[in-house]
Design a protein around this motif. Sequence first.
Motif, short mmCIF file in Angstrom:
data_model
loop_
_atom_site.label_atom_id
_atom_site.label_comp_id
_atom_site.label_asym_id
_atom_site.label_seq_id
_atom_site.Cartn_x
_atom_site.Cartn_y
_atom_site.Cartn_z
N THR A 285 10.67 -5.20 -7.48
CA THR A 285 9.34 -4.64 -7.26
C THR A 285 9.16 -3.46 -8.19
O THR A 285 10.01 -2.57 -8.23
CB THR A 285 9.18 -4.14 -5.80
N VAL A 286 8.11 -3.49 -8.98
CA VAL A 286 7.81 -2.37 -9.86
C VAL A 286 6.42 -1.88 -9.50
O VAL A 286 5.43 -2.62 -9.64
CB VAL A 286 7.84 -2.80 -11.34
N ARG A 287 6.33 -0.67 -8.98
CA ARG A 287 5.02 -0.15 -8.55
C ARG A 287 4.18 0.26 -9.75
O ARG A 287 4.71 0.51 -10.83
CB ARG A 287 5.21 1.04 -7.62
N ASP A 288 2.88 0.38 -9.55
CA ASP A 288 2.01 0.83 -10.64
C ASP A 288 2.46 2.19 -11.11
O ASP A 288 2.71 3.09 -10.32
CB ASP A 288 0.56 0.90 -10.15
N GLY A 289 2.58 2.34 -12.42
CA GLY A 289 2.95 3.63 -12.98
C GLY A 289 4.42 3.96 -12.88
O GLY A 289 4.84 5.06 -13.21
N GLU A 290 5.21 3.00 -12.44
CA GLU A 290 6.63 3.27 -12.27
C GLU A 290 7.40 2.87 -13.54
O GLU A 290 7.03 1.93 -14.24
CB GLU A 290 7.17 2.49 -11.07
N LEU A 291 8.47 3.60 -13.83
CA LEU A 291 9.37 3.24 -14.93
C LEU A 291 10.69 2.78 -14.33
O LEU A 291 11.40 3.56 -13.71
CB LEU A 291 9.58 4.46 -15.83
#
Lengths: 287, 275
Positions: free
Chosen positions: B27-33
């Motif tokens: 899972t990669v959230r919006d704005g996440e690196l």
Amino acid sequence: MPIEVKNLSFTYSAGTPFETSALKNISLEIKNGEFIGVMGHTGCGKSTLIRALAGLLRPSEGSIVVDGSDINGRRYDRSKLRRKLGVVFQYPECQLFETTVEKDVAFGLKHSGLNKDEVTERVRWALEICGFDFEKIAKASPMGLSGGEKRRVAIAGVLAVKPEYLILDEPIAGLDPLGREAFLELITGLNADGMTIIMVSHNADCIGEYARRVLLLNGGELVGDGSPQELFSDVERMRSLHLGVSRSREIAWLLKKGGMDIPQDICSYDRLLPAVLAHLRGGDEHD
Amino acid sequence: MIKAKDLIFSYDCEGGRHRSLDGACITVRDGELVAVLGHNGCGKSTLVKHFNALLEVQKGELTVAGLDAKSEANIWTLRRKVGMVFQNPDNQFVSSVVAEDVAFGLENYGVDGSEIPERVSAALALVGMAGFERRSPHMLSGGQKQRVALAGVLAMDPDILVFDEVTSMLDPDGRREVLSVIKRLHSQQGKTIVMITHYVEEAVFADRVYLMHDGRMLADGAPREMLTDLELLRRTGLTPPTPVRMYHDLKAAGFELPYCPLTNEELAEELCRLK
Ligand SMILES: Nc1ncnc2c1ncn2[C@@H]1O[C@H](COP(=O)(O)OP(=O)(O)OP(=O)(O)O)[C@@H](O)[C@H]1O
Ligand SMILES: Nc1ncnc2c1ncn2[C@@H]1O[C@H](COP(=O)(O)OP(=O)(O)OP(=O)(O)O)[C@@H](O)[C@H]1O
Ligand SMILES: [Mg+2]
Ligand SMILES: [Mg+2]
């Protein structure tokens, strides 16, 4: 017999708007059994030097003499060079073209005089020392491998020939940490058995921990030639050449800046740890 | 946001179907690196090639930016939204002129022609390759190729960026520059970023790290948590960063630092304080 590079210069696309002078008056000698690391910024000419050593570029000026013969001489037998010199290029994935891994690794053995069984044995040996399970990988297609796997197959293909000189252009790029370590241990062992190693790498750690001599290139010129200890001792200069030093060396440097009295010729972890411990224990430093 | 659940994937190959992804979840959230680490062949590239529909979902669920990756109707939108820099730059070049290569994606996705030259120059300048516009990508050094490949994707300005080992051929300065470009895209432009790397140090500044092994995730968490856990690193097949290694070696010898440092600077600071 050694490799002698004499006043070597090379210019790409001479006489066109893209003319690039990639090597400028380089002279050096490589003795048998050396383990040499080559470092330098992006575009400084490392791969060009490798291609020249491999006989793939004709020098614009100067010469390359291998075991006493000029490799660009008119009567030089190129196939002799191919047997002596194993080269793993920077993107060796592009060197793979056979339908199976086994055939790919066997390719360089075509004119080796080995019989079929000997070839299979040699291919097995090369794949196994490169960390593969021969039975599992032999019939796989090189195209269907991951980036790091392709690189290891390409390396196996060069090792299978058992060259006298092993020339490696960024061999550890794309290898995972254990693969990197295993590979460096492997070539260290081959070097101990007499193989001459010339390795280009941006990874100061692997050069600092393994190479015994380092060549520094900058803008096509040879600007350094010495042991990692000597060259890495001047951290500021290395940085001004856009390069780094090994992590252990950097830690020793930071500790000194922070007021700790740590020897500044430390390049590898196996010397850093005892030095730090000796210091913490308040005793004299014994390595 | 990228949300993958239980992805299973096999490349069809002779001699049976070997699973390259075997229940991968991310899972990669919006704005996440997010950084992904894992051994050679564990499935990193295979996983990310699902994000822009280069590989088709065989089993499992995948939504990217709210779009179901299984629906064929979404393929072109996904290609547009997710920019990907491949592991080997030679696989990325389509033109024999650097500037045209960088412009290719823009033209393909119907960017206004008058805007293109400016975006191409800006992207090349960003990666330090201004002045190489008329060269052929094949007449560049390894690191220069890698920079041009990067420019091609940056010029597109996609919302989601995937970097597959994009610093592997760069010198230490170049590596720092490219990492700072990635950090800026993240912190100033709020891009969603997935970065694959074999260098644990590069994962230090990620928001979150995924450790991958044999086609699935072993663990995920904050870099400090993941990269200082020797047992977890060992199981993933990673070696600890030098400061972490030294922290544990010193501890075994009876010297305990107040915390486990992740960077050389942190280590030096703590050691100098101890004495
Ligand atoms: N085929 C070519 N034609 C023209 N110029 C070239 C060609 N190949 C390389 N060059 C140029 O020659 C210079 C040296 O390139 P080389 O590939 O030797 O660099 P390098 O030190 O190996 O760099 P890297 O670390 O990025 O691989 C660079 O400026 C490059 O742009
Ligand atoms: N085109 C393909 N056809 C068949 N098998 C493939 C193909 N590409 C990859 N594989 C296999 O799938 C597995 C995962 O490969 P992938 O490229 O995703 O690994 P990776 O984690 O990116 O590795 P690396 O760090 O070496 O790049 C590997 O075992 C590989 O051999
Ligand atoms: Mg090169
Ligand atoms: Mg990969």
